[in-house]
Structures are given as C-alpha cells and as structure tokens.
Motif scaffolding. Structure first.
Motif, short mmCIF file in Angstrom:
data_model
loop_
_atom_site.label_atom_id
_atom_site.label_comp_id
_atom_site.label_asym_id
_atom_site.label_seq_id
_atom_site.Cartn_x
_atom_site.Cartn_y
_atom_site.Cartn_z
N GLY A 69 0.80 -1.22 0.00
CA GLY A 69 0.00 0.00 0.00
C GLY A 69 0.83 1.26 0.00
N LYS A 70 0.24 2.38 -0.46
CA LYS A 70 0.93 3.67 -0.49
C LYS A 70 1.11 4.24 0.91
N ILE A 71 0.13 3.97 1.81
CA ILE A 71 0.22 4.39 3.21
C ILE A 71 -0.02 3.16 4.06
N GLN A 72 0.88 2.91 5.00
CA GLN A 72 0.75 1.72 5.84
C GLN A 72 0.93 2.10 7.30
N LYS A 73 0.13 1.46 8.17
CA LYS A 73 0.26 1.63 9.60
C LYS A 73 0.69 0.30 10.19
N ILE A 74 1.77 0.34 10.98
CA ILE A 74 2.32 -0.91 11.51
C ILE A 74 2.63 -0.75 12.99
N ASN A 75 2.63 -1.86 13.71
CA ASN A 75 3.03 -1.92 15.12
C ASN A 75 4.17 -2.91 15.26
N ILE A 76 5.23 -2.48 15.90
CA ILE A 76 6.44 -3.30 16.00
C ILE A 76 6.73 -3.57 17.47
N GLU A 77 7.15 -4.80 17.76
CA GLU A 77 7.57 -5.15 19.11
C GLU A 77 9.03 -5.59 19.08
N LEU A 78 9.81 -5.03 19.99
CA LEU A 78 11.22 -5.40 20.11
C LEU A 78 11.46 -6.14 21.42
N LYS A 79 12.30 -7.14 21.34
CA LYS A 79 12.58 -7.98 22.51
C LYS A 79 13.83 -7.46 23.23
N ASN A 80 13.67 -7.26 24.56
CA ASN A 80 14.79 -6.79 25.38
C ASN A 80 15.86 -7.87 25.46
N ARG A 81 17.14 -7.45 25.33
CA ARG A 81 18.23 -8.42 25.39
C ARG A 81 18.60 -8.81 26.81
N THR A 82 18.04 -8.11 27.82
CA THR A 82 18.39 -8.38 29.22
C THR A 82 18.00 -9.79 29.60
N THR A 83 18.89 -10.51 30.23
CA THR A 83 18.62 -11.88 30.68
C THR A 83 18.56 -11.89 32.21
N HIS A 84 17.47 -12.46 32.76
CA HIS A 84 17.34 -12.56 34.22
C HIS A 84 18.00 -13.84 34.69
N VAL A 85 19.01 -13.73 35.53
CA VAL A 85 19.76 -14.88 36.01
C VAL A 85 19.35 -15.21 37.43
N GLU A 86 18.82 -16.41 37.65
CA GLU A 86 18.39 -16.84 38.98
C GLU A 86 19.58 -17.24 39.84
N GLU A 87 20.59 -17.82 39.19
CA GLU A 87 21.72 -18.33 39.97
C GLU A 87 22.98 -18.18 39.13
N VAL A 88 24.07 -17.79 39.74
CA VAL A 88 25.34 -17.66 39.05
C VAL A 88 26.29 -18.72 39.60
N VAL A 89 26.84 -19.53 38.69
CA VAL A 89 27.78 -20.57 39.08
C VAL A 89 29.13 -20.22 38.47
N ILE A 90 30.14 -20.06 39.28
CA ILE A 90 31.48 -19.73 38.79
C ILE A 90 32.29 -21.01 38.68
N ARG A 91 32.82 -21.25 37.45
CA ARG A 91 33.62 -22.46 37.22
C ARG A 91 35.06 -22.04 36.93
N SER A 92 35.99 -22.85 37.34
CA SER A 92 37.40 -22.51 37.16
C SER A 92 37.87 -22.76 35.74
N GLN A 93 37.14 -23.56 34.98
CA GLN A 93 37.58 -23.91 33.64
C GLN A 93 36.57 -23.42 32.61
N LYS A 94 37.06 -22.73 31.56
CA LYS A 94 36.18 -22.27 30.50
C LYS A 94 35.74 -23.44 29.65
N ARG A 95 34.53 -23.32 29.13
CA ARG A 95 34.03 -24.36 28.24
C ARG A 95 34.57 -24.10 26.84
N LYS A 96 35.23 -25.07 26.26
CA LYS A 96 35.83 -24.91 24.95
C LYS A 96 34.77 -25.02 23.85
N TYR A 97 35.02 -24.27 22.77
CA TYR A 97 34.14 -24.38 21.60
C TYR A 97 34.39 -25.73 20.93
#
Length: 824
Positions: free
Chosen positions: A66-94
């Motif tokens: 159409g020549k004129i369009q009305k749209i509604n857009i939703e964007l997702k927040n990148r923030t992640t809610h972390v319930e628990e943090v576990v610190i490990r001494s060794q990095k996980r390899k790719y």
C-alpha cells in the motif's frame, strides 16, 4: 510510500523511544519519539524496514504494497534474568560436536546444490551496477584537505552518510544497466549494456577503461555459495564452504521473521583471526531448504591483508515463484589507508542489484551468436531522465554532483600541473608538450662493463599527437666503448585506438641498434633500468645488436590473438665475448639472421590493467597458452642460416583456498637445423640481485644453450598461512613463498662444437680458455627458493639454492634475492 507506526517492548508493552528505523543502503532513517511513534517515507519497491536500539534485539519487518501503511512493532529486550550464578574454574571450549550451530551450517552446506541454479537451467535478469571511489576522513579533516581547500567547490560534494563517524568525497563514479542471459549447460552468457555512465578522467593521466577493470578486479562479484571468494586479489573461504566448520566458529543468535518466513540468525567468526576468513551473520531459512536469505560479513581487522582498514560485504536474496532464493542485491564496501589506525584513506564501493528474473524460459539461439558483451549504440549517451527512471536505487546528491565537479576539477591548470608531477614519479615520464613526453627517467643513467658510464635520452608521443599513430625513440652513448646506440619505432593502429586498448589491431615497425646480454629476458621492465646495472659475478659477455622488425598484430574479443612478423637481426660480439670457428679458430664478424615468425596466444577470460601506453596482466584461475614459431632463411636479405623453431608456453594459477595459490609454468621448445650458439635457445638467466619470476636466478648469463628443451617452474604463495599460526610472527603479517624450477634440454651433434665439424661456432670461454657455456645433456638444471614477503608491505626476500651443475666456473650455489611487490 509512507509508513506510520509505533514501537513497543515485547514483554512490558511500553512504548520505546529513540529506536532507529532505517532502510538498509538507502540512507533513509528516522527515530521514534518519546511515545514510540515514527513516520518514514520510502521509495516504491522497498520491502524491508530495519529497527534497532541498544539493549534490544534488532528486527526486520517486511512491508506490504500500500501507499500508506500503519504498523506496530515489538522489540525484545536483550536483558537476561539470572536466577543463579555458578562460577567455574575452567572455561568451556568451543566444539563442533553436539553443537546445534554447526549442525545447522552443515545442513546449509548439504543443500547448497538445491539452492543454486542447476546445470540444466537458464536465467535472464536486469543488472544495475554502481562503482564509487572517494577520499575518506573525519569531516573536519576532510574540510582541511589540501585538495578541498584548493578547490572549494568540492565541499558541496562531501557526503557524511556513507561511513559512521566519517565523511567521504567522491572522486570516481560509474553506473551500468544491462540485460543478462545465462545458460548453464553448456555454460554460455551474454550481457547487453543498455546504459553506461562514468566519470571521464583526463586521458593525459588516466586510462578510464583500465581504472574500471582494476576496480572490478578488486571488488569481484561474489557468490556466497562458492567455496572460495576472490577478493582484493586474494581468496577467502566462504562461511558455507564444505570445509567452513574446520576454519570458522558458528553461533545461533536468534530467530527472526522475514516475509512470513522464519529465519535463524547465525553468526560466524574465524578460528584464527589472521587467516583469509570473514566475520558476520547469516540468515538461514527454516522452510526446509536451508537457503541463505541474507548475509552480512566483513574482513577481520587482524586478517593478513594490506591497506584495508574495513571491508564489508552484504547480500540479500528473495524467494522466487519456484520457492528458491535468488540474489537481488550484493554490495562490497572498503575503506583503504596506509595503516589501519589512520583516519584518512580511500573509500570504495561496488553495488549490484538484480530485477526482472525469468527462469527456465528458452532463449532465442541468436542471443549467444555474438560476443559475450555488447554495448547498445545509445548506452553511453543516455540522459538523466533515463537514469532517474531505470536506476534500481536512488543515488545521493553528492554522487549526482561528482560527474560535473570532477570534470571541473580536471580543467584547472593547477590540477594539471600536479598530475604531471605524479605521472613523472610513478610512470617515469614528463610531459614536454601536448604531443610528446620525455622518459622513462630510470633509464637515463646506467653503467656496465662494455659501455662503462651510459647516458640515454628518449621519449614517446601522446594520444594528442594521434590516436592511430604512436612513435617512440631514444639515443644512448657509452663513454667506455664510445659508441652511439639508438632506437626508433612506430605503431599504426587499425582500430582507431591506441596500441594497448583492447582489442587492438595494427602494424609495428622498428629499428634498434644497442647492446644486449644474451639470455637476459625481462618482463614489464626496461633492460637498461638503472637498478639492473648492479650485477653479481662475471658479466662481460655482451652483444651489439642491429635489429629491423616489421610486425602485424591482431587481438579478438575472445582473448585470442596472433602476430605475424619479419625480423632481420645482426649480432656482433662485445666485451669478453668472441665469435670464432671451432676448427680453424678464425674470428667471425657477425651472425645475421633473416626470419619470419608468428605467435598465437589464447588467454580465456583474461583481465589486465590497461594504462595509456602499457598493459599489466591481472592473474586469475584461467590458463594462458602461447605458441611461437620462426623460420630462418639463408641468402634472403643477408640471412646466413636456415632453421625452424617452435616454442610452447602454458601458464596457470591454482587457488588452494586457505593454503594460498600456486603458479605453474610449463614450457618446451625445439629447433630444427644447424645453427651457431647465438641462435640456439639461450636459457633465461639472472645475475642481478632482484628475484625474477620467469628466470633462473642462480644461472649465469649464457651458461646453458639447447636446441630442444622442456621446463617446469612452480611457485607457491602461502599468504601467511604458516606465520599466522605463530604468535610472535603473525603480527608482522609476513607471507611465505617456496619455488622450484627445473630445466632439461640438450644439443644434437650437428649443433655441438667438437673441433671436427666445419662451420660450428666455438662456445664462449673465460680468460683462462675454460668453456663457460654448456648443454644440459648431463642432468637437468634445478634450483629452488624459500622466501618471506610482505616486509614493510612492499618487499620480498628469497634465499635461492642451486641443486645441479655446481662445478661450473663462477657459479653461485646460493644467494639472497630481493623483489619489490605491491599486494593487498
């Protein structure tokens, strides 16, 4: 088309302010207000809007019709809610194993054949191409650029929208619109150019065709489905090549929806950041085809390339009526500079867009009956109305002004003076008048054992003198031998263009009386270049030559060419060289030949940079075949000998992806007849300290002769593949080279001096009477080298080793050789 809309948070449903709403590559953008509202106008044909804001996942939205369009857009927040943090001494390899991103890319690779045009298909489309070259810098610095300050009218041409945080000043622009036809089995293609528009640079300093060819060679067309992508004269591994999981790391980022199709956003990075690889993102279709819908990638900053600060590539695909994705846009942009940290540089861009696809509709057989590319008679004179109507995308105001502003710039006297100085520095010629230029200056002074101190002066005509006639001449004087040398040559072009404008056709006539080293054959450089005056070892065997030459040459658009010529060549011994009979010891005054010759050359898909008065080949994966033949005629115009010669040379470059590339030259020759050694094949030797690709770098001049021979020369360029893996070396960005050269040949009895055959010329000897010229009957001549290149981005140093004929007098078993080499 007018778009009105609002942007909300997916979870909280609150409106989002300051969201960037844009159309990719169109320089059209806006931001949402405090209530998340926006309004944007886009050209007809734009299908996708891009929404982005820091802290939110970006989103692509497909527009309606159409020549004129009305749209509604939703964007997702990148923030992640972390319930628990576990610190490990060794990095996980790719790991590739059990990695869903790797499993997905393997599906893409597995289905590549289904997502390309198959061998039994035919396709046609309209292509729009735009190439741009510009100065780039921060806006304030660009305003203070010497060129801009000297010519204030260029300020209006500055564009601040192309590169984030920088401004560019377009200096070159080229546009082309064409109809294209492609049949895959057998492979045939045809391009008909309907419109062509470019900045026309002064022919006094530039070759417009050569510039366009070189830019297209740097920004080659890209097919993401190819295993390897040629770019910047190097080869990069595609992120969807069969071996991609070995060299890349892949990560699944998110899922997006484009035109009602679900896509996975897949990112990729090199395992080794210095290798010829990309970083970027792929949008992969989840409709079962695993096709690529779009790709955005860039050369990593640590990649072993020169002069490139940034280089970005993007491609977009569109699903056709058969459910396959076809390319609709491809863009390559690069910011070049002396160093990656400098602000100033050169910005280049090539954009290709495609419309009006037709697939599997039969072509008339006449489509492919003519040359692969033809230009419509009106293509170069299309007016602004044609371009406004037919461009696939709008161009900026600064791009529109570049045509007029550069034309205005070139007509200023101060700019012409500056370009005269630049031409002198880089080409070695100084303009004396509109019709004649003096040079090359690097040959005006030299020295050698025969002539001692040598002075030379010469020049050539320009295109203003005549487009059909080209003349060149020089005179030289040796203060030791007290003899004048001179040359005069002329070319008449039947094509109405200069000698080097492809395809060329014409006649060459020349006469030369000068010195020459037997066996020294140089490429793309004058033999009396000052730097070649410095030679190793004994270098006292020279010739005085007197050569008349008449030659007809003819090139065809399919890159087949031939020459037919006549040469009368008188050779007289000079320096420590003596012509004498092997049986009687009587001195021979000269060797004179009267011969006709021909050369056939086929270089399919050859590319070259074509200057005003020279041509430099640009290597690609296609072979080059050259066949030469000659026949000497006794008692014709003072010719002394009957003989026939044939020579075959094949050159091929092999690209080996991440391992670099190999250059292979195979050559062979045979001479029929009884001749003195100056008419035998005197093998290419090198006693300078420069590394010469086609010569034997530890062979002495006139050391080996043959009447039949075969040779192979192999050189491999690793492009830093090894050094990139060594921590202390990869920052230096050196590149590795290895080479091996082998020559096998021989002499028949009739051409071998033995002291018992009449009319055979004695081989040269040194001051002690010891023979210094040999045949290759004993064993092949062999040498090899290892080299390090890209030193200070310009130099290559090789350690060369000789493997055979080590007992010959005055030979070097090993040596260091240097080569100046400009590479990306």
């Amino acid at each position: 088309m007018k778009i009105i809309g609002t942007v909300h948070d997916t979870e909280t449903k609150k409106s989002i302010a300051d969201v960037l709403v844009s159309v990719r590559d169109e320089n059209i953008e806006t931001v949402t207000d405090k209530d998340g509202n926006f309004t944007i106008s886009v050209p007809d044909g734009v299908l996708i809007l891009h929404f982005s804001k820091e802290g939110y996942q970006s989103k692509l939205y497909t527009l309606g019709r159409g020549k004129i369009q009305k749209i509604n857009i939703e964007l997702k927040n990148r923030t992640t809610h972390v319930e628990e943090v576990v610190i490990r001494s060794q990095k996980r390899k790719y790991r590739n194993k059990d990695n869903p991103a790797v499993a997905l890319i393997r599906k893409v690779i597995e289905n590549k054949g289904k997502n390309r045009f198959s061998s039994n298909q035919s396709v046609s489309f309209e292509e729009y191409e735009k190439i741009q070259f510009s100065l780039s810098n921060k806006y304030e610095k660009l305003l203070n650029n010497r060129l801009v300050k000297k010519y204030p009218f260029l300020k209006e041409n500055i564009d601040t929208t192309k590169i984030s945080g920088k401004a560019i000043l377009p200096l070159y622009m080229e546009e082309m619109l064409s109809d294209n036809f492609h049949k895959f089995s057998p492979d045939k293609s045809k391009k008909t150019i309907k419109g062509e528009k470019k900045v026309t640079l002064s022919e006094d300093f530039f070759d417009n065709a050569g510039i366009g060819t070189y830019l297209k060679h740097i920004y080659q067309k890209i097919d993401i489905y190819d295993n390897n992508i040629n770019l910047l004269t190097n080869q990069f591994l595609s992120p969807i090549a069969e071996s991609a999981p070995t060299f890349y790391k892949f990560y699944i980022r998110d899922t997006v929806e484009v035109r009602d199709d679900k896509m996975i956003n897949l990112s990729f990075v090199p395992r080794n950041k210095s290798d010829f690889l990309f970083s970027g993102n792929l949008l992969v279709s989840l409709d079962g085809s695993y096709a690529v819908q779009s790709v955005e990638m860039r050369i990593n900053k640590n990649t072993n390339v020169n002069w490139v600060k940034e280089m970005d590539i993007s491609q977009d695909f569109e699903k056709n009526e058969n459910g396959k994705y076809q390319l609709i846009k491809s863009k390559i942009s690069a910011d070049f500079g002396l160093s990656k940290s400098s602000d100033g540089g050169i910005y280049g861009e090539r954009t290709l867009t495609y419309k009006n696809y037709t697939v599997d509709k039969p072509f008339d057989s006449s489509v492919f009956s003519e040359d692969r590319t033809e230009v419509d008679g009106l293509a170069k004179v299309q007016d602004s109305m044609f371009w406004e109507k037919n461009r696939h995308e709008n161009i900026t105001d600064s791009e529109k002004k570049v045509y007029a502003n550069i034309d205005k710039l070139q007509n200023t006297k101060s700019f012409k003076r500056t370009m005269n100085i630049v031409t002198l520095l880089f080409a070695g010629y100084l303009k004396a008048s509109d019709y004649f230029e003096i040079g090359p200056f690097n040959t005006f002074y030299g020295f050698n054992p025969v002539e001692g101190f040598r002075l030379r002066f010469g020049g050539r005509t320009t295109q203003h003198f005549s487009k059909n006639i080209y003349l060149e001449s020089y005179a030289a004087y040796g203060f030791k031998d007290e003899r004048w040398k001179y040359y005069f040559g002329g070319t008449y072009s039947f094509s109405g263009k200069n000698r080097f404008t492809f395809p060329s056709k014409g006649i060459n006539v020349s006469y030369q009386q000068d010195t020459k080293i037997p066996g020294q054959e140089l490429q793309f450089i004058q033999e009396d270049n000052f730097l070649l005056s410095f030679k190793r070892g004994v270098n006292d065997k020279w010739l005085y030559n007197s050569i008349y030459r008449l030659e007809y040459y003819h090139e065809f658009l399919n890159h087949i060419s031939y020459k037919i010529g006549y040469k009368n060549w008188k050779q007289m011994a000079a320096g420590g060289l003596v012509f004498s009979d092997d049986t009687t010891g009587t001195n021979i005054s000269d060797v004179t030949t009267s011969e006709i010759y021909t050369e056939f050359r086929w270089a399919p898909h050859e590319e070259f940079y074509q200057g005003k008065l020279y041509r430099l080949p640009l290597p690609n994966r296609h072979p080059v075949f050259t066949v030469r033949a000659a026949m000497g005629m006794n008692n014709f115009l003072k010719g002394d000998h009957n003989y026939k010669k044939i020579n075959v040379n094949i050159y091929k470059r092999f690209y080996l992806s991440q391992l670099g590339f190999s250059d292979v030259v195979i050559e062979g020759g045979y001479l029929f007849g009884k001749v003195p050694y100056p008419l035998l094949d005197i093998h290419r030797a090198n006693q300078t300290y420069s590394y010469q690709l086609q010569s034997y770098n530890l062979m002495n001049f006139l050391e080996f002769v043959s009447d039949h021979y075969a040779s192979i020369q192999y050189e491999h360029t690793f492009n830093g593949f090894i050094f990139n893996k060594i921590p202390l070396l990869k920052k230096l960005k050196f590149r590795e080279y290895i080479s091996f050269k082998m020559l096998y040949g021989g002499l028949r009895d009739e051409n071998t001096p033995t002291g018992n055959q009449n009319g055979i010329m004695k081989f040269p000897t040194d001051e002690y009477g010891q023979t210094t010229t040999y045949s290759l009957e004993k064993e092949p001549y062999m040498e090899g080298s290892v080299g390090i290149g890209n030193i200070f981005k310009f130099f290559r140093v090789d350690l060369v080793r000789r493997f055979s004929y080590l007992d010959n007098p005055n030979v070097s078993k090993s040596g260091i050789r240097v080569r100046f080499k400009f590479d990306f």
